[in-house]
Design a protein around this motif. Structure first.
Motif, PDB file in Angstrom:
ATOM      1  N   THR A 697       0.816  -1.242  -0.010  1.00 16.43           N
ATOM      2  CA  THR A 697       0.172   0.252   0.054  1.00 16.43           C
ATOM      3  C   THR A 697       0.662   1.227  -0.021  1.00 16.43           C
ATOM      4  O   THR A 697       0.355   2.309  -0.209  1.00 16.43           O
ATOM      5  CB  THR A 697      -0.813   0.112   1.170  1.00 16.43           C
ATOM      6  OG1 THR A 697      -0.207   0.068   2.566  1.00 16.43           O
ATOM      7  CG2 THR A 697      -1.700  -1.249   1.313  1.00 16.43           C
ATOM      8  N   GLY A 698       2.100   1.336   0.500  1.00 20.66           N
ATOM      9  CA  GLY A 698       3.153   2.370   0.713  1.00 20.66           C
ATOM     10  C   GLY A 698       2.996   2.881   1.795  1.00 20.66           C
ATOM     11  O   GLY A 698       3.664   4.215   2.223  1.00 20.66           O
ATOM     12  N   TRP A 699       1.782   2.632   2.879  1.00 16.63           N
ATOM     13  CA  TRP A 699       1.726   3.372   3.874  1.00 16.63           C
ATOM     14  C   TRP A 699       2.683   2.814   5.228  1.00 16.63           C
ATOM     15  O   TRP A 699       3.205   3.721   5.884  1.00 16.63           O
ATOM     16  CB  TRP A 699       0.250   3.090   4.483  1.00 16.63           C
ATOM     17  CG  TRP A 699      -0.733   3.780   3.698  1.00 16.63           C
ATOM     18  CD1 TRP A 699      -1.792   3.485   3.192  1.00 16.63           C
ATOM     19  CD2 TRP A 699      -0.625   5.341   3.532  1.00 16.63           C
ATOM     20  NE1 TRP A 699      -2.387   4.290   2.649  1.00 16.63           N
ATOM     21  CE2 TRP A 699      -1.965   5.443   2.651  1.00 16.63           C
ATOM     22  CE3 TRP A 699      -0.313   6.299   4.056  1.00 16.63           C
ATOM     23  CZ2 TRP A 699      -2.209   6.887   2.510  1.00 16.63           C
ATOM     24  CZ3 TRP A 699      -0.303   7.647   3.683  1.00 16.63           C
ATOM     25  CH2 TRP A 699      -1.555   7.854   3.076  1.00 16.63           C
ATOM     26  N   THR A 700       3.236   1.737   4.740  1.00 10.06           N
ATOM     27  CA  THR A 700       4.464   1.253   5.862  1.00 10.06           C
ATOM     28  C   THR A 700       5.494   2.293   5.822  1.00 10.06           C
ATOM     29  O   THR A 700       6.211   2.807   6.622  1.00 10.06           O
ATOM     30  CB  THR A 700       4.832  -0.254   5.730  1.00 10.06           C
ATOM     31  OG1 THR A 700       3.474  -0.912   5.994  1.00 10.06           O
ATOM     32  CG2 THR A 700       5.861  -0.310   6.673  1.00 10.06           C
ATOM     33  N   LEU A 701       6.105   2.191   4.342  1.00  7.68           N
ATOM     34  CA  LEU A 701       7.050   3.167   4.053  1.00  7.68           C
ATOM     35  C   LEU A 701       6.877   4.500   4.384  1.00  7.68           C
ATOM     36  O   LEU A 701       7.881   5.460   5.102  1.00  7.68           O
ATOM     37  CB  LEU A 701       7.409   3.024   2.514  1.00  7.68           C
ATOM     38  CG  LEU A 701       8.218   1.921   2.104  1.00  7.68           C
ATOM     39  CD1 LEU A 701       8.554   1.776   0.396  1.00  7.68           C
ATOM     40  CD2 LEU A 701       9.332   1.675   2.706  1.00  7.68           C
ATOM     41  N   THR A 702       5.575   5.120   4.142  1.00  9.75           N
ATOM     42  CA  THR A 702       5.428   6.385   4.493  1.00  9.75           C
ATOM     43  C   THR A 702       5.287   6.620   6.018  1.00  9.75           C
ATOM     44  O   THR A 702       5.861   7.775   6.663  1.00  9.75           O
ATOM     45  CB  THR A 702       3.800   6.769   4.015  1.00  9.75           C
ATOM     46  OG1 THR A 702       3.715   6.662   2.931  1.00  9.75           O
ATOM     47  CG2 THR A 702       3.340   8.236   4.393  1.00  9.75           C
ATOM     48  N   MET A 703       4.762   5.869   6.925  1.00 14.76           N
ATOM     49  CA  MET A 703       4.987   5.954   8.270  1.00 14.76           C
ATOM     50  C   MET A 703       6.422   5.827   8.778  1.00 14.76           C
ATOM     51  O   MET A 703       6.844   6.487   9.691  1.00 14.76           O
ATOM     52  CB  MET A 703       4.148   4.847   9.176  1.00 14.76           C
ATOM     53  CG  MET A 703       2.601   5.097   8.646  1.00 14.76           C
ATOM     54  SD  MET A 703       1.875   6.544   9.682  1.00 14.76           S
ATOM     55  CE  MET A 703       1.787   5.926  11.219  1.00 14.76           C
ATOM     56  N   ALA A 704       7.148   4.888   8.150  1.00 12.32           N
ATOM     57  CA  ALA A 704       8.503   4.700   8.572  1.00 12.32           C
ATOM     58  C   ALA A 704       9.346   6.077   8.084  1.00 12.32           C
ATOM     59  O   ALA A 704      10.095   6.353   9.006  1.00 12.32           O
ATOM     60  CB  ALA A 704       9.240   3.578   7.815  1.00 12.32           C
ATOM     61  N   ALA A 705       9.272   6.364   7.006  1.00  8.99           N
ATOM     62  CA  ALA A 705       9.814   7.742   6.444  1.00  8.99           C
ATOM     63  C   ALA A 705       9.742   9.001   7.524  1.00  8.99           C
ATOM     64  O   ALA A 705      10.546   9.760   7.749  1.00  8.99           O
ATOM     65  CB  ALA A 705       9.569   8.289   5.105  1.00  8.99           C
ATOM     66  N   ARG A 706       8.146   8.850   8.011  1.00  5.42           N
ATOM     67  CA  ARG A 706       7.981  10.067   8.758  1.00  5.42           C
ATOM     68  C   ARG A 706       8.659   9.887  10.221  1.00  5.42           C
ATOM     69  O   ARG A 706       9.202  10.906  10.672  1.00  5.42           O
ATOM     70  CB  ARG A 706       6.617  10.034   9.184  1.00  5.42           C
ATOM     71  CG  ARG A 706       5.914  11.307  10.131  1.00  5.42           C
ATOM     72  CD  ARG A 706       4.534  11.071  10.184  1.00  5.42           C
ATOM     73  NE  ARG A 706       4.124  11.769  11.360  1.00  5.42           N
ATOM     74  CZ  ARG A 706       3.752  11.620  12.511  1.00  5.42           C
ATOM     75  NH1 ARG A 706       3.867  10.531  12.910  1.00  5.42           N
ATOM     76  NH2 ARG A 706       3.205  12.769  13.288  1.00  5.42           N
ATOM     77  N   ALA A 707       8.762   8.848  10.569  1.00  8.53           N
ATOM     78  CA  ALA A 707       9.582   8.411  11.876  1.00  8.53           C
ATOM     79  C   ALA A 707      10.993   8.872  11.656  1.00  8.53           C
ATOM     80  O   ALA A 707      11.613   9.349  12.725  1.00  8.53           O
ATOM     81  CB  ALA A 707       9.377   6.891  12.476  1.00  8.53           C
ATOM     82  N   VAL A 708      11.623   8.433  10.579  1.00  8.76           N
ATOM     83  CA  VAL A 708      13.259   8.765  10.253  1.00  8.76           C
ATOM     84  C   VAL A 708      13.366   9.995  10.147  1.00  8.76           C
ATOM     85  O   VAL A 708      14.162  10.813  10.741  1.00  8.76           O
ATOM     86  CB  VAL A 708      13.568   7.867   9.001  1.00  8.76           C
ATOM     87  CG1 VAL A 708      15.176   8.236   8.687  1.00  8.76           C
ATOM     88  CG2 VAL A 708      13.524   6.344   9.205  1.00  8.76           C
ATOM     89  N   ARG A 709      12.583  10.943   9.477  1.00 11.95           N
ATOM     90  CA  ARG A 709      12.575  12.175   9.486  1.00 11.95           C
ATOM     91  C   ARG A 709      12.385  12.774  10.717  1.00 11.95           C
ATOM     92  O   ARG A 709      13.391  13.734  11.206  1.00 11.95           O
ATOM     93  CB  ARG A 709      11.488  12.926   8.494  1.00 11.95           C
ATOM     94  CG  ARG A 709      11.700  12.642   7.144  1.00 11.95           C
ATOM     95  CD  ARG A 709      12.798  13.328   6.378  1.00 11.95           C
ATOM     96  NE  ARG A 709      12.381  14.727   6.463  1.00 11.95           N
ATOM     97  CZ  ARG A 709      11.531  15.371   5.830  1.00 11.95           C
ATOM     98  NH1 ARG A 709      10.987  14.908   4.425  1.00 11.95           N
ATOM     99  NH2 ARG A 709      11.264  16.670   5.760  1.00 11.95           N
ATOM    100  N   ARG A 710      11.574  12.511  11.600  1.00 12.70           N
ATOM    101  CA  ARG A 710      11.452  13.192  12.791  1.00 12.70           C
ATOM    102  C   ARG A 710      12.607  12.655  13.802  1.00 12.70           C
ATOM    103  O   ARG A 710      12.858  13.587  14.907  1.00 12.70           O
ATOM    104  CB  ARG A 710      10.136  12.662  13.514  1.00 12.70           C
ATOM    105  CG  ARG A 710       8.857  13.339  12.875  1.00 12.70           C
ATOM    106  CD  ARG A 710       7.565  12.334  13.195  1.00 12.70           C
ATOM    107  NE  ARG A 710       7.008  12.758  14.493  1.00 12.70           N
ATOM    108  CZ  ARG A 710       6.436  13.779  14.993  1.00 12.70           C
ATOM    109  NH1 ARG A 710       5.882  14.671  14.021  1.00 12.70           N
ATOM    110  NH2 ARG A 710       6.052  14.107  16.095  1.00 12.70           N
ATOM    111  N   ALA A 711      13.280  11.878  13.361  1.00 12.71           N
ATOM    112  CA  ALA A 711      14.420  11.209  14.283  1.00 12.71           C
ATOM    113  C   ALA A 711      15.644  12.049  13.711  1.00 12.71           C
ATOM    114  O   ALA A 711      16.698  11.833  14.334  1.00 12.71           O
ATOM    115  CB  ALA A 711      14.630   9.981  14.093  1.00 12.71           C
TER     116      ALA A 711
END
Length: 725
Positions: A697-711
């Motif tokens: 769906t692309g949502w796992t990558l989207t949520m992971a990217a958000r977490a990595v950016r916030r880190a």
């Protein structure tokens, strides 16, 4: 506007004497000549007896009729001539329910040639709806074409449809096999026609037409066609419907099958032999990805082709259809979106992959051979066809518990809910949810209103035996398609048997009858070039840009534009791709063993990196419960190759949330991923490569990217082995 000499308005209705049957036929012959004579140089054109039988039933006897006749027989001539006769007698406009925009455009052009004032209401001309409705009210329209989707649009259904039902002179249901869920192309919106039939005043003739209906579909459509107001109110049995079935032989078609072992050979055959095919034609593919891949390859080999699918923008689709009809392209490489009713003189149809039923195949090959003596039809099957059939088969009507859940949610809400809001409460994707709701609407359990959907409170019965029988029927159709590939009997007779044509006999034109010889030769250079094209890995992974609507219903405080999004990423290939697709499908089969990345795919990943050349300072990997060794091996190998550390993991912290939970729709998937994963590790203050095995769906990558950016990462570049679609 209709010219003054048009036969439609020669006299006012009250001045027109009733015609005898002989006079009616004379007028019908004159109308036919206006319709086709001038255009085709056939001033002597006459109706065939079976055409007149249908027209007489409609325009003289005001009956209901189902016409099952082969493509090119002249079904549109029947309803246009009947329209002219009925309008001369003072009847209201004809309403044609037509499933495809391409078909509508062809029908309007044909009507205008006969001086018939035809207009359409569909999703692409909303700005014209009000003027069209004004013209209908002023009796300035002879034919109105509407898409089946319009029939359940709340405004159209409640405001326009009742007036049309009360005033129309003839109702035509084109491609009527879509009414039946036994048919190969069942469409829930067509079931709304049953309601329209029940609302028609007595004496309004109805015509249903199709070229692809076997005996079961014919009986089902005829039964639904017989629904009248009296039947709906329980005062009568089904009205008698005249059923006209003719021979389904297509005398111009020469059918053949070319069996080649590999995708490289099939592409090479197409490149080597496309120029030999007569005139212009269609190359049908099973997936959108294949249309793009094959069209790109053929253009590189010097062929003038273009890709066409349901994803092609509307204006471009219209232009491509015109280019094909005019012979300005050799072929359109298309999905079945270029299908029913497309009217052009085409010299060939090639199928790269087999459709899932002989009836659907007959529908597609029927695009060729109109108005010419010979047309070539070639099928190049592949071993991957059954995987694609299985995928589309998975989109069948949902399980009963999901249907009940949807009805319960609507009942508890007590007010209209949009499809987006329902997605947060029911685990179905947007397409399947919409389809299910349309069926429930026709069944009376829900109702589409402004603002979405609402429950009606009516009792609803899940017809599990019927759904099971339909699924079994689909399975038999797939086996019949496999039998078609292997048969040594006449191929046209085989297809006609599948359509229950009692007159089926050897055609003398196909490869099994000896009338067509198809070479299986492919040049070594073409195979090598096709192999190089297919082996070239790398497809773009587009980042998600907007959060799903109504996430707040699930306790997730995300909305609007995604501000901490991933950058554009890469994957080796789609699962449906011709090149690396088979190896990736094998790798991700549910029963496949976990293990390291296979060597050929390692090479493909390296090649993707060479073309992409991402500059990163660390790697983050999405953990997998089903393939932990595969994802760990991929991340470790990339770390060694790029000489950057694996800095963190998007780790599974709540195993109770299943690997694919919520994957059927976006909102539920975002919520599930948020509960299942959490980022572990320290991210570098620079670009990070985010590694996953399969993007669904692309949502796992989207949520992971958000977490990595916030880190702390400045940019996130996703890399995966495969895209599901």
């Amino acid at each position: 506007m209709t010219p003054p000499s048009s036969p439609v308005h020669e006299q006012a209705p009250e001045q027109r004497p009733e015609l005898t049957r002989e006079q009616a036929r004379e007028r019908a012959e004159a109308h036919l000549r206006a319709l086709v004579g001038v255009r085709e140089g056939r001033a002597e054109a006459r109706l065939r007896e079976d055409q007149w039988t249908a027209i007489e039933a409609l325009a003289v006897d005001r009956r209901r009729a189902l016409v099952v006749q082969k493509t090119g027989w002249g079904k549109s001539a029947v309803y246009f001539v009947a329209t002219l006769l009925l309008r001369e007698a003072g009847a209201g406009p004809t309403v044609i329910v037509s499933p495809l925009l391409a078909l509508m455009r062809n029908q309007i052009a044909a009507a205008e040639r006969a001086g018939i004032r035809a207009v359409t209401i569909n999703s692409t001309n909303t700005e014209e709806w009000e003027p069209v409705q004004e013209a209908i009210r002023a009796s300035d329209v002879d034919v109105l074409l509407v898409s089946p989707e319009r029939l359940n649009n709340p405004g159209f259904r409640d405001q326009v449809l009742p007036r049309l039902a009360a005033t129309c002179g003839l109702l035509v249901v084109d491609e009527a096999h879509c009414i039946s869920d036994w048919g190969h192309d069942f469409r829930p919106d067509y079931r709304r026609i049953r309601t329209l039939l029940a609302d028609l005043p007595a004496g309004i003739p109805v015509l249903a037409t199709t070229a692809t209906a076997n005996a079961r579909v014919t009986a089902d459509v005829a039964e639904q066609l017989g629904v009248s107001r009296a039947v709906a109110q329980g005062h009568a049995e089904h009205d008698e419907v005249l059923v006209l079935r003719g021979s389904l032989d297509r005398e111009s078609l020469r059918l053949g099958v070319v069996r080649l072992k590999t995708a490289e050979q099939r592409l090479a055959w197409l490149a080597d032999h496309l120029a030999e095919q007569p005139g212009s034609g269609i190359i049908y593919c099973l997936t959108v990805a294949a249309t793009q891949e094959i069209a790109d390859y053929l253009r590189s080999r010097g062929h003038h082709v273009a890709a066409y699918s349901g994803q092609t923008e509307t204006t471009e689709r219209h232009a491509l259809e015109q280019d094909l009809a005019a012979g300005r392209v050799k072929a359109l490489v298309a999905t079945s979106a270029l299908g029913m009713g497309f009217d052009a003189t085409l010299g060939f149809v090639v199928n790269m992959g087999a459709p899932s039923s002989p009836v659907a195949y007959y529908q597609q090959v029927g695009r060729a051979g109109r108005g010419i003596d010979e047309a070539t039809v070639v099928l190049l099957p592949s071993t991957e066809d059954r995987d694609i059939w299985a995928y589309f088969g998975s989109l069948a009507f949902p399980r009963e518990e999901l249907v009940r859940q949807t009805l319960q949610v609507l009942a508890e809400e007590g007010r209209p809910m949009s499809t987006a809001a329902l997605e947060t409460r029911v685990e179905l994707n947007r397409t399947r949810l919409e389809t299910m709701l349309k069926v429930l609407d026709v069944d009376g359990a829900v109702r589409r209103v402004r603002g979405g959907w609402e429950a009606t409170g009516q009792e609803w019965v899940y017809d599990e035996p019927r759904y099971r029988r339909v699924a079994e029927s689909r399975s038999r159709e797939q086996q019949a398609m496999l039998d078609y590939l292997d048969t040594d009997r006449c191929r046209m007779a085989f297809l006609r048997d599948q359509l229950d044509d009692p007159a089926a006999q050897p055609c003398g034109r196909c490869d099994n009858c000896g009338g067509l010889e198809l070479s299986t030769d492919v040049s070594a250079a073409a195979v090598e070039e096709a192999g190089a094209r297919l082996a070239r890995p790398g497809v773009v992974v587009e980042p998600r840009k907007m959060w799903p609507t109504a996430l707040a219903n699930l306790g997730v405080d995300l909305r609007g534009k995604i501000t901490e999004a991933a950058a554009e990423g890469r994957a080796v290939a789609r699962l449906t791709d011709l090149g690396h697709g088979p190896a990736l499908r094998a790798l991700f089969r549910p029963d496949a063993e976990d293990g390291p990345v296979p060597v050929p795919l390692v090479r493909a990943v390296v090649e993707v990196l060479g073309d992409w050349q991402p500059r990163v300072e660390g790697i983050a990997v999405v953990e997998s419960a089903t393939r932990p060794q595969l994802t760990a091996d991929l991340a470790d190998g990339l770390s060694r190759y790029l000489r950057v550390p694996v800095a963190g993991r998007f780790a599974i912290v709540d195993p109770s949330v299943g690997p694919g939970q919520g994957a059927m729709n976006s909102a539920q998937r975002v919520a599930a991923v948020g509960r299942r994963f959490n980022l572990v590790g320290a991210m570098p203050a620079g670009p990070v490569l985010l590694v996953d095995d399969l993007v669904v769906t692309g949502w796992t990558l989207t949520m992971a990217a958000r977490a990595v950016r916030r880190a702390g990462a400045t940019e996130v570049l996703p890399l995966a082995l495969a895209l599901q679609s």
